[in-house]
Design a protein around this motif. Structure first.
Motif, PDB file in Angstrom:
ATOM      1  N   THR A  50      41.959  30.433  -5.040  1.00  0.00           N
ATOM      2  CA  THR A  50      41.889  31.412  -5.219  1.00  0.00           C
ATOM      3  C   THR A  50      42.494  31.341  -6.761  1.00  0.00           C
ATOM      4  O   THR A  50      43.828  31.317  -6.827  1.00  0.00           O
ATOM      5  CB  THR A  50      42.362  32.335  -4.474  1.00  0.00           C
ATOM      6  OG1 THR A  50      43.910  31.923  -4.141  1.00  0.00           O
ATOM      7  CG2 THR A  50      41.620  32.466  -3.124  1.00  0.00           C
ATOM      8  N   VAL A  51      42.934  32.735  -7.567  1.00  0.00           N
ATOM      9  CA  VAL A  51      44.071  33.020  -8.319  1.00  0.00           C
ATOM     10  C   VAL A  51      45.284  33.104  -8.001  1.00  0.00           C
ATOM     11  O   VAL A  51      46.299  32.278  -8.510  1.00  0.00           O
ATOM     12  CB  VAL A  51      43.834  34.381  -9.048  1.00  0.00           C
ATOM     13  CG1 VAL A  51      44.850  34.582  -9.142  1.00  0.00           C
ATOM     14  CG2 VAL A  51      42.475  34.999  -9.872  1.00  0.00           C
ATOM     15  N   THR A  52      46.040  33.266  -6.835  1.00  0.00           N
ATOM     16  CA  THR A  52      47.085  33.141  -5.855  1.00  0.00           C
ATOM     17  C   THR A  52      47.721  31.645  -6.077  1.00  0.00           C
ATOM     18  O   THR A  52      48.517  31.406  -6.080  1.00  0.00           O
ATOM     19  CB  THR A  52      47.084  34.047  -5.036  1.00  0.00           C
ATOM     20  OG1 THR A  52      45.913  33.780  -3.723  1.00  0.00           O
ATOM     21  CG2 THR A  52      47.314  34.799  -5.011  1.00  0.00           C
ATOM     22  N   VAL A  53      45.903  30.993  -5.167  1.00  0.00           N
ATOM     23  CA  VAL A  53      46.813  30.052  -5.317  1.00  0.00           C
ATOM     24  C   VAL A  53      47.136  28.950  -6.072  1.00  0.00           C
ATOM     25  O   VAL A  53      48.076  28.113  -6.641  1.00  0.00           O
ATOM     26  CB  VAL A  53      45.488  28.513  -4.491  1.00  0.00           C
ATOM     27  CG1 VAL A  53      45.767  27.282  -4.435  1.00  0.00           C
ATOM     28  CG2 VAL A  53      45.171  29.354  -3.489  1.00  0.00           C
ATOM     29  N   HIS A  54      46.328  28.719  -7.850  1.00  0.00           N
ATOM     30  CA  HIS A  54      47.040  28.483  -8.933  1.00  0.00           C
ATOM     31  C   HIS A  54      47.850  28.827  -9.369  1.00  0.00           C
ATOM     32  O   HIS A  54      48.406  28.256  -9.816  1.00  0.00           O
ATOM     33  CB  HIS A  54      45.338  28.086 -10.101  1.00  0.00           C
ATOM     34  CG  HIS A  54      44.739  27.492  -8.795  1.00  0.00           C
ATOM     35  ND1 HIS A  54      44.503  26.338  -9.734  1.00  0.00           N
ATOM     36  CD2 HIS A  54      43.092  27.016  -8.574  1.00  0.00           C
ATOM     37  CE1 HIS A  54      43.468  25.475  -9.470  1.00  0.00           C
ATOM     38  NE2 HIS A  54      42.968  25.904  -8.791  1.00  0.00           N
ATOM     39  N   ILE A  55      48.540  30.209  -9.050  1.00  0.00           N
ATOM     40  CA  ILE A  55      49.630  30.824  -9.601  1.00  0.00           C
ATOM     41  C   ILE A  55      50.866  29.991  -9.150  1.00  0.00           C
ATOM     42  O   ILE A  55      51.854  29.384  -9.839  1.00  0.00           O
ATOM     43  CB  ILE A  55      50.529  32.495  -9.241  1.00  0.00           C
ATOM     44  CG1 ILE A  55      49.123  32.965 -10.076  1.00  0.00           C
ATOM     45  CG2 ILE A  55      51.185  32.440  -9.795  1.00  0.00           C
ATOM     46  CD1 ILE A  55      48.935  34.295  -9.576  1.00  0.00           C
ATOM     47  N   ALA A  56      50.732  29.437  -7.715  1.00  0.00           N
ATOM     48  CA  ALA A  56      51.847  28.638  -6.167  1.00  0.00           C
ATOM     49  C   ALA A  56      51.716  27.473  -7.623  1.00  0.00           C
ATOM     50  O   ALA A  56      52.575  27.045  -7.806  1.00  0.00           O
ATOM     51  CB  ALA A  56      51.248  28.774  -5.202  1.00  0.00           C
ATOM     52  N   ALA A  57      50.590  27.127  -7.294  1.00  0.00           N
ATOM     53  CA  ALA A  57      50.401  25.309  -7.397  1.00  0.00           C
ATOM     54  C   ALA A  57      51.302  25.510  -8.922  1.00  0.00           C
ATOM     55  O   ALA A  57      51.827  24.069  -9.554  1.00  0.00           O
ATOM     56  CB  ALA A  57      48.968  24.377  -7.966  1.00  0.00           C
ATOM     57  N   LEU A  58      51.017  25.966 -10.233  1.00  0.00           N
ATOM     58  CA  LEU A  58      51.384  26.125 -11.388  1.00  0.00           C
ATOM     59  C   LEU A  58      52.914  26.006 -11.378  1.00  0.00           C
ATOM     60  O   LEU A  58      53.875  25.562 -12.372  1.00  0.00           O
ATOM     61  CB  LEU A  58      50.479  26.652 -12.243  1.00  0.00           C
ATOM     62  CG  LEU A  58      49.272  26.674 -12.821  1.00  0.00           C
ATOM     63  CD1 LEU A  58      48.371  27.475 -13.053  1.00  0.00           C
ATOM     64  CD2 LEU A  58      49.098  25.380 -13.736  1.00  0.00           C
TER      65      LEU A  58
END
Lengths: 460, 436
Positions: free
Chosen positions: A407-415
């Motif tokens: 999801t979008v949020t996963v990638h915000i967190a991962a980045l």
């Protein structure tokens, strides 16, 4: 620590100011013959506010800006060949200077120039600290003496104090607006920097997401792909699964508790649902990763299906469970708002309870239920921890809930977890994703509020 | 009259076998509907219990840790070769050798590099720290022999607690057959015991699951929440007073209202982005510091506190205000002396609930670097620290088996704090609830 101590000193000074103001007001009554305009304590508050507030503002401003001022002074004192370095190298040197000054380990041994800069830095930082004390105390004393000289029996102390407090109240309510402005500005600025490097159309409509940018320009695969569509579809997929769980279960629980459940059941079930609502999302994430995801995989294996170990289905299920109490409490409010007379009329015509609910209560409550479903959906889109822990990072473009999606949020967190450089598109893309997320959830919230506002008055 | 024949009732839609069948169907659908409702509610509650059971069954064992009782010889030749009894020199000593010697004494038949290393692996690195602490506290131990309970490694602990299976092939076990036989011998001699894990409540993070503790996270959470309370409570109440009591009805106050309602529904991770871009990047505040976490969580809880406070202010009846104004109080005196104290229980309930929410929040804190690996208990609002939910997240991410139980135990700790806060809110509400 230093600042906190200064703040305490200011607090003590204000207390002294309060006593002085009160005493001088009473003292100027000349033995009780002159009437004071306000209660004596208002003269005290007046002096205390004049003593404390300006000094507090100055200290806060000073703390916020002194670091920046010291840094630019240190940089301007550096030799020319260091100042001529590119911005990122220069910031590395500045970080080194700070680390050496703080007694930490620096990335490089101190050259004489850096050592000199460290000395300047320590010198300036010390000066800044003393200056803060000087400015703060001077402002406090000045305010105290000025306000005390104003004190006279005829002064309208209460009105002035109330004026100041009123202004403080307004400032506090403006903070809410400032928060929104801050969110929008920070997202828009960083996203704009991202869109300079990657065209917005590529971001919004591209089909591959692999935000790997190379550190050196000659590295293989240095470009990276920033097509966010797989993230959007993954987010929608997981949110939709969660709504498929949460809406029927939440709605039916609310209906059952409002119209069927005996009082005893209700008095037990309601707090239990509240506990479900109060459990932190990180706990749901752990539950999803530890229990639900393996369960889904094994159930799939029994049915002869290939299920990814971090499937969208598992994440959606857990998120659905998290949202159940949200849906049920919102719909509970809405269902209870339907007037009893409408139910009575339906019963009077001979309808059963379920017919009354299906044909009278739910249609009447529909706008409110729709609004709560929209709010729940917006919450599912923005949920982070469950998907970070149960859904994983694989950006697959698929509608199959058994595959791994992200999801979008996963990638915000991962980045953004860990150290970042603020000039690479990789980091900045998180802000572009955040901007999309913010815009979508904002639109959904406004839509829900509109619906509620439009239909609220109907039964009042 | 009596002989008048009753005309046959016209065939009604509401009687007769067909109608009865229809009624039967309607009642069946009624029962079905009720059962759907019951099933939905049971599903939700079953999910709650499954979740709690998962946490409890995995985490209950974390409060006890397997120890081995060994006779340790505090050999001065290894620990204090100079004979100076200098605490600094103790730190440099080869404590691993002391622990190893104790084990070898117990198993003298073990020979060879590899078996010895496997024997060593029974004990945790924490055993050495334990020995150092004993001698530092009482240097008189030097040269003596003592029976000491020493901490085992996490792999041994998992076997003893039954979290790792014994009966799988040796290759897929982290404890091999030789080590198992040693453990069985120790157990038969009563030298193996699960003892209360005080370390879990006093230590901070570690790479080894047997050495971790939640105290670092608890202190970090406390500092962060303190900051949040300090900022959000006064500001929230002030904003609520302005909006409820003073604000004129115009576009600007309308904007503030809509804004606050919207902010309450903004995803929490967006607040993390705000904190990263504004506080860390723009203002250059330190990473991983509770002060930044507190500010971000304060901005996040502010709208919730404002909404709750406004509701509490609104529920104070106008007669109170009018009575105050009637005897000559100014508007502000009426608010601060009469309305606000009466609204305080409601405001505090709302604040506690908002803080409980903030205590469980993880996502925004990931953005501002509170995922750091911090082995020290944070000393103040500026020192690097982590918070309880982030600690849970980091442990949950760790693949080692021993962390599963520690994660669950940390979750239990977090849930206990949340339960206490919610209980306080309910107590406040019950104690000061007033019907006007």
């Amino acid at each position: 620590m230093n600042t906190i101590f200064l703040l305490c000193v200011l607090l003590v000074l204000s207390a002294v100011g309060y006593r002085m103001g009160k005493a001088s007001a009473v003292g100027r009554q000349n033995g009780g013959t002159v009437r004071l305009h306000s209660l004596p304590s208002y003269y005290g508050y007046y002096v205390a506010l004049w003593c404390g507030l300006p000094a507090l503002l100055l200290v806060v401003l000073w703390t916020a800006s002194s670091d920046w001022i010291v840094k630019s002074l240190v940089v301007s004192a550096l030799p020319d060949e260091i100042r001529a370095l590119p911005a990122d190298k220069l910031s590395l040197v500045v970080t080194d200077i700070r680390n050496i000054a703080a007694g930490n380990i620096a990335s490089a041994a101190a050259t004489p120039a850096v050592q000199a800069a460290v000395d300047t830095y320590l010198n300036l930082a010390g000066m800044a600290r003393s200056a803060m004390w000087l400015v703060g105390l001077a402002a406090a004393m000045f305010g105290l003496l000025l306000a005390r000289s104003h004190v006279a029996p005829s002064m309208r102390a209460r009105n002035r104090v109330e004026g100041i407090i009123g202004a403080v109240l307004i400032v506090c309510s403006v903070i809410a607006v400032l928060t929104t402005v801050g969110i929008v500005l920070s997202l828009v600025f960083e996203a704009a920097r991202f869109f300079v490097a990657i065209p917005a159309a590529d971001f919004l409509f591209g089909l591959t997401w692999s935000p790997q940018t190379a550190i050196r320009a000659d590295q293989v695969g240095s470009s990276g792909a920033f097509g966010a569509v797989p993230l959007f579809t993954g987010t929608l997929l997981i949110a939709t699964i969660s709504m498929l769980v949460a809406v029927p279960v939440g709605l039916m629980s609310a209906v059952y508790m409002a119209d069927y459940a005996p009082a005893r059941v209700r008095s037990i079930a309601k707090p239990l649902l509240e506990i479900l609502a109060g459990i932190p999302t990180v706990v749901y994430g752990f539950f999803g990763a530890l229990t639900v995801a393996p369960f889904v995989r094994e159930a799939g294996a029994l049915a002869g299906l290939e299920v990814a170990s971090q499937s969208g289905l598992a994440a959606g299920l857990v998120m659905g469970i998290m949202i159940i109490p949200f849906v049920s409490s919102l719909s509970d409010d809405v269902i209870n708002a339907v007037p009893q007379s409408m139910r009575d009329a339906s019963y009077g015509l001979g309808a059963t309870r379920s017919e009354t609910i299906k044909k009278v209560v739910l249609p009447a409550a529909l706008p409110g239920i729709a609004a709560s479903v929209i709010l729940a959906f917006s919450r599912a889109l923005g949920e982070t921890m469950i998907v970070v822990m149960a859904a994983g990072l694989a950006a697959n473009l698929t509608a199959n809930p058994l595959n791994a999606v992200t999801t979008v949020t996963v990638h915000i967190a991962a980045l953004l977890v860990g150290d970042q450089e603020f000039d690479s598109p990789k980091t900045l893309s998180a802000f572009a994703l955040g901007l999309v997320l913010f815009a979508v959830t904002l639109a959904l919230n406004i839509l829900a509020m509109r619906i509620v506002r439009k239909y609220r008055e109907q039964y009042e | 009259m009596t002989d008048m024949s009753v005309p046959a009732a016209p065939a009604s839609r509401h009687t007769g076998p067909e109608a009865r069948l229809r009624l039967e169907k309607r009642y069946a659908s009624e029962r079905r509907f009720e059962r759907y409702g019951m099933a939905a509610l049971s599903f939700a509650i079953a999910a709650l219990f499954l979740l709690l059971w998962t946490i409890l069954s995995n985490g209950a064992t974390a409060f006890f840790q397997t120890h081995i009782r060994l006779e340790v010889h505090f050999d001065p030749a290894t620990i204090d070769p100079d004979g100076k009894r200098d605490p600094a020199a103790f730190r440099q000593a080869n404590w691993a050798a002391v622990a190893r010697a104790a084990l070898q004494e117990k198993f003298p038949e073990v020979r060879g590099r590899l078996p010895l290393r496997q024997l060593d692996a029974l004990l945790s690195d924490g055993a050495q720290i334990e020995l150092l602490r004993m001698v530092s506290a009482d240097p008189g131990l030097l040269g003596q022999r003592r029976e000491v309970w020493l901490l085992t490694s996490s792999d041994v602990d998992m076997i003893q607690k039954g979290h790792s299976a014994r009966d799988v092939p040796e290759a897929s076990r982290r404890v091999n057959d030789a080590q198992l036989s040693w453990l069985d011998r120790l157990a038969a001699e009563g030298r193996l015991e699960k003892r209360f894990n005080t370390r879990f409540f006093t230590a901070a993070d570690s790479r080894q699951p047997e050495l971790v503790g939640v105290w670092g996270g608890v202190v970090g959470s406390f500092l962060t929440l303190g900051m949040t309370l300090l900022l959000a409570f006064p500001m929230g109440v002030a904003a609520a007073i302005y909006l409820e009591e003073y604000a004129p009805k115009n576009r600007f106050t309308d904007l503030i209202e809509v804004n606050i309602n919207n902010l309450a529904a903004v995803p929490s991770i967006v607040y993390g982005l705000l904190g990263l871009a504004v506080f860390l990047q723009f203002f250059g505040m330190p990473r991983s510091a509770p002060i930044v976490g507190g500010v971000v969580l304060a901005l996040m809880s502010l709208p919730i506190i404002i909404i709750a406070s406004r509701a509490a202010l609104r529920s104070v009846p106008p007669s109170i205000r009018e009575a105050a104004l009637g005897i000559g109080a100014s508007k502000m005196q009426a608010i601060f002396h009469h309305i606000l104290p009466l609204a305080m229980p409601g405001i505090m309930t709302g604040t506690i609930i908002a803080l409980a929410h903030a205590l469980g929040e993880t996502a925004p804190l990931l953005m501002i670097g509170m995922v750091a690996f911090v082995v020290d208990i944070p000393a103040g609002p500026l020192s690097p620290s982590t918070v309880l939910p982030v600690q849970i997240f980091m442990w949950a991410d760790n693949p080692e088996r021993g962390f599963v139980e520690k994660t669950s135990a940390a979750i239990m700790t977090l849930l206990v704090f949340l339960l206490l806060m919610n209980a306080a809110a309910i107590w406040l509400r019950k104690k000061f609830e007033r019907r006007w």
